[in-house]
Write a protein that holds these residues in place. Sequence first.
Motif, PDB file in Angstrom:
ATOM      1  N   ILE A  66       0.860  -1.180   0.000  1.00  0.00           N
ATOM      2  CA  ILE A  66       0.000   0.000   0.000  1.00  0.00           C
ATOM      3  C   ILE A  66       0.898   1.232   0.000  1.00  0.00           C
ATOM      4  O   ILE A  66       1.859   1.303   0.767  1.00  0.00           O
ATOM      5  N   LEU A  67       0.568   2.206  -0.848  1.00  0.00           N
ATOM      6  CA  LEU A  67       1.237   3.496  -0.840  1.00  0.00           C
ATOM      7  C   LEU A  67       0.301   4.479  -0.149  1.00  0.00           C
ATOM      8  O   LEU A  67      -0.849   4.651  -0.573  1.00  0.00           O
ATOM      9  N   ALA A  68       0.784   5.083   0.930  1.00  0.00           N
ATOM     10  CA  ALA A  68      -0.047   5.972   1.746  1.00  0.00           C
ATOM     11  C   ALA A  68       0.614   7.338   1.882  1.00  0.00           C
ATOM     12  O   ALA A  68       1.844   7.449   1.850  1.00  0.00           O
ATOM     13  N   VAL A  69      -0.212   8.356   2.040  1.00  0.00           N
ATOM     14  CA  VAL A  69       0.296   9.709   2.249  1.00  0.00           C
ATOM     15  C   VAL A  69      -0.069  10.165   3.650  1.00  0.00           C
ATOM     16  O   VAL A  69      -1.104   9.790   4.199  1.00  0.00           O
ATOM     17  N   GLY A  70       0.810  10.961   4.214  1.00  0.00           N
ATOM     18  CA  GLY A  70       0.577  11.507   5.542  1.00  0.00           C
ATOM     19  C   GLY A  70       1.886  11.985   6.135  1.00  0.00           C
ATOM     20  O   GLY A  70       2.962  11.562   5.714  1.00  0.00           O
ATOM     21  N   ASP A  71       1.794  12.881   7.076  1.00  0.00           N
ATOM     22  CA  ASP A  71       2.982  13.421   7.719  1.00  0.00           C
ATOM     23  C   ASP A  71       3.256  12.780   9.073  1.00  0.00           C
ATOM     24  O   ASP A  71       4.278  13.045   9.690  1.00  0.00           O
ATOM     25  N   ASP A  72       2.352  11.918   9.523  1.00  0.00           N
ATOM     26  CA  ASP A  72       2.415  11.412  10.882  1.00  0.00           C
ATOM     27  C   ASP A  72       2.479   9.887  10.897  1.00  0.00           C
ATOM     28  O   ASP A  72       1.496   9.221  10.583  1.00  0.00           O
ATOM     29  N   ARG A  73       3.619   9.346  11.266  1.00  0.00           N
ATOM     30  CA  ARG A  73       3.796   7.896  11.324  1.00  0.00           C
ATOM     31  C   ARG A  73       2.825   7.271  12.327  1.00  0.00           C
ATOM     32  O   ARG A  73       2.273   6.196  12.088  1.00  0.00           O
ATOM     33  N   ALA A  74       2.580   7.961  13.424  1.00  0.00           N
ATOM     34  CA  ALA A  74       1.663   7.424  14.434  1.00  0.00           C
ATOM     35  C   ALA A  74       0.262   7.246  13.855  1.00  0.00           C
ATOM     36  O   ALA A  74      -0.410   6.254  14.148  1.00  0.00           O
ATOM     37  N   ALA A  75      -0.178   8.173  13.010  1.00  0.00           N
ATOM     38  CA  ALA A  75      -1.505   8.058  12.395  1.00  0.00           C
ATOM     39  C   ALA A  75      -1.547   6.860  11.452  1.00  0.00           C
ATOM     40  O   ALA A  75      -2.552   6.131  11.414  1.00  0.00           O
ATOM     41  N   ILE A  76      -0.476   6.626  10.705  1.00  0.00           N
ATOM     42  CA  ILE A  76      -0.417   5.465   9.806  1.00  0.00           C
ATOM     43  C   ILE A  76      -0.437   4.183  10.632  1.00  0.00           C
ATOM     44  O   ILE A  76      -1.140   3.228  10.294  1.00  0.00           O
ATOM     45  N   ASP A  77       0.302   4.163  11.723  1.00  0.00           N
ATOM     46  CA  ASP A  77       0.293   2.992  12.611  1.00  0.00           C
ATOM     47  C   ASP A  77      -1.114   2.701  13.130  1.00  0.00           C
ATOM     48  O   ASP A  77      -1.527   1.533  13.195  1.00  0.00           O
ATOM     49  N   GLU A  78      -1.858   3.746  13.490  1.00  0.00           N
ATOM     50  CA  GLU A  78      -3.225   3.563  13.985  1.00  0.00           C
ATOM     51  C   GLU A  78      -4.129   2.985  12.902  1.00  0.00           C
ATOM     52  O   GLU A  78      -4.959   2.116  13.181  1.00  0.00           O
ATOM     53  N   ILE A  79      -3.970   3.460  11.672  1.00  0.00           N
ATOM     54  CA  ILE A  79      -4.777   2.948  10.557  1.00  0.00           C
ATOM     55  C   ILE A  79      -4.458   1.474  10.319  1.00  0.00           C
ATOM     56  O   ILE A  79      -5.361   0.650  10.183  1.00  0.00           O
ATOM     57  N   VAL A  80      -3.177   1.143  10.268  1.00  0.00           N
ATOM     58  CA  VAL A  80      -2.757  -0.239  10.027  1.00  0.00           C
ATOM     59  C   VAL A  80      -3.290  -1.161  11.127  1.00  0.00           C
ATOM     60  O   VAL A  80      -3.683  -2.298  10.855  1.00  0.00           O
ATOM     61  N   ALA A  81      -3.354  -0.669  12.335  1.00  0.00           N
ATOM     62  CA  ALA A  81      -3.842  -1.483  13.453  1.00  0.00           C
ATOM     63  C   ALA A  81      -5.299  -1.900  13.269  1.00  0.00           C
ATOM     64  O   ALA A  81      -5.736  -2.892  13.858  1.00  0.00           O
ATOM     65  N   THR A  82      -6.044  -1.173  12.424  1.00  0.00           N
ATOM     66  CA  THR A  82      -7.462  -1.485  12.233  1.00  0.00           C
ATOM     67  C   THR A  82      -7.718  -2.376  11.023  1.00  0.00           C
ATOM     68  O   THR A  82      -8.872  -2.763  10.784  1.00  0.00           O
ATOM     69  N   ASP A  83      -6.698  -2.721  10.257  1.00  0.00           N
ATOM     70  CA  ASP A  83      -6.877  -3.626   9.115  1.00  0.00           C
ATOM     71  C   ASP A  83      -7.345  -4.987   9.641  1.00  0.00           C
ATOM     72  O   ASP A  83      -6.732  -5.549  10.551  1.00  0.00           O
ATOM     73  N   PRO A  84      -8.425  -5.526   9.080  1.00  0.00           N
ATOM     74  CA  PRO A  84      -8.888  -6.847   9.544  1.00  0.00           C
ATOM     75  C   PRO A  84      -7.806  -7.925   9.490  1.00  0.00           C
ATOM     76  O   PRO A  84      -7.800  -8.825  10.334  1.00  0.00           O
ATOM     77  N   PHE A  85      -6.891  -7.831   8.536  1.00  0.00           N
ATOM     78  CA  PHE A  85      -5.790  -8.804   8.492  1.00  0.00           C
ATOM     79  C   PHE A  85      -4.893  -8.660   9.715  1.00  0.00           C
ATOM     80  O   PHE A  85      -4.344  -9.646  10.204  1.00  0.00           O
ATOM     81  N   ASN A  86      -4.744  -7.442  10.227  1.00  0.00           N
ATOM     82  CA  ASN A  86      -3.927  -7.208  11.404  1.00  0.00           C
ATOM     83  C   ASN A  86      -4.692  -7.592  12.670  1.00  0.00           C
ATOM     84  O   ASN A  86      -4.160  -8.287  13.537  1.00  0.00           O
ATOM     85  N   VAL A  87      -5.933  -7.163  12.761  1.00  0.00           N
ATOM     86  CA  VAL A  87      -6.765  -7.450  13.933  1.00  0.00           C
ATOM     87  C   VAL A  87      -6.843  -8.953  14.190  1.00  0.00           C
ATOM     88  O   VAL A  87      -6.830  -9.399  15.345  1.00  0.00           O
ATOM     89  N   ASN A  88      -6.896  -9.731  13.112  1.00  0.00           N
ATOM     90  CA  ASN A  88      -7.041 -11.186  13.226  1.00  0.00           C
ATOM     91  C   ASN A  88      -5.717 -11.942  13.105  1.00  0.00           C
ATOM     92  O   ASN A  88      -5.718 -13.168  12.971  1.00  0.00           O
ATOM     93  N   ASP A  89      -4.600 -11.220  13.153  1.00  0.00           N
ATOM     94  CA  ASP A  89      -3.262 -11.827  13.088  1.00  0.00           C
ATOM     95  C   ASP A  89      -3.075 -12.678  11.827  1.00  0.00           C
ATOM     96  O   ASP A  89      -2.539 -13.781  11.887  1.00  0.00           O
ATOM     97  N   PHE A  90      -3.524 -12.152  10.685  1.00  0.00           N
ATOM     98  CA  PHE A  90      -3.350 -12.836   9.407  1.00  0.00           C
ATOM     99  C   PHE A  90      -2.110 -12.355   8.666  1.00  0.00           C
ATOM    100  O   PHE A  90      -1.693 -12.977   7.690  1.00  0.00           O
ATOM    101  N   ALA A  91      -1.524 -11.224   9.093  1.00  0.00           N
ATOM    102  CA  ALA A  91      -0.389 -10.648   8.369  1.00  0.00           C
ATOM    103  C   ALA A  91       0.523  -9.897   9.325  1.00  0.00           C
ATOM    104  O   ALA A  91       0.097  -9.449  10.388  1.00  0.00           O
ATOM    105  N   THR A  92       1.772  -9.761   8.897  1.00  0.00           N
ATOM    106  CA  THR A  92       2.701  -8.857   9.560  1.00  0.00           C
ATOM    107  C   THR A  92       2.864  -7.644   8.648  1.00  0.00           C
ATOM    108  O   THR A  92       2.581  -7.707   7.448  1.00  0.00           O
ATOM    109  N   TYR A  93       3.341  -6.547   9.213  1.00  0.00           N
ATOM    110  CA  TYR A  93       3.415  -5.284   8.484  1.00  0.00           C
ATOM    111  C   TYR A  93       4.802  -4.673   8.628  1.00  0.00           C
ATOM    112  O   TYR A  93       5.372  -4.669   9.717  1.00  0.00           O
TER     113      TYR A  93
END
Length: 99
Positions: A49-76
Amino acid sequence: MFIIELTYIVPLDRVDELLADHVTWLNAQYDAGVFIASGRKEPRDGGVILAVGDDRAAIDEIVATDPFNVNDFATYRITEFLATKVAPELAAFQQKLPG
């Protein structure tokens, strides 16, 4: 700008179980203006995924909500970079070096 690389840690049939939810999550981030490109890796062992933003913490928060992440289906792996040179179609995302 950020490159988000997902690597599946479960079999593809399990990934496919959550694919519709993952796509819904992707669409929400496209609608929010955060994601500008995404797709499967070849071979199909994850995605990018190519994402735009100035804040790494905000990107981390978004990634934390991916269903693949929530269900431990993927690493990032998230890589931040400054897009100082871009194609004309991406001019709105061009960044300048600090200083």
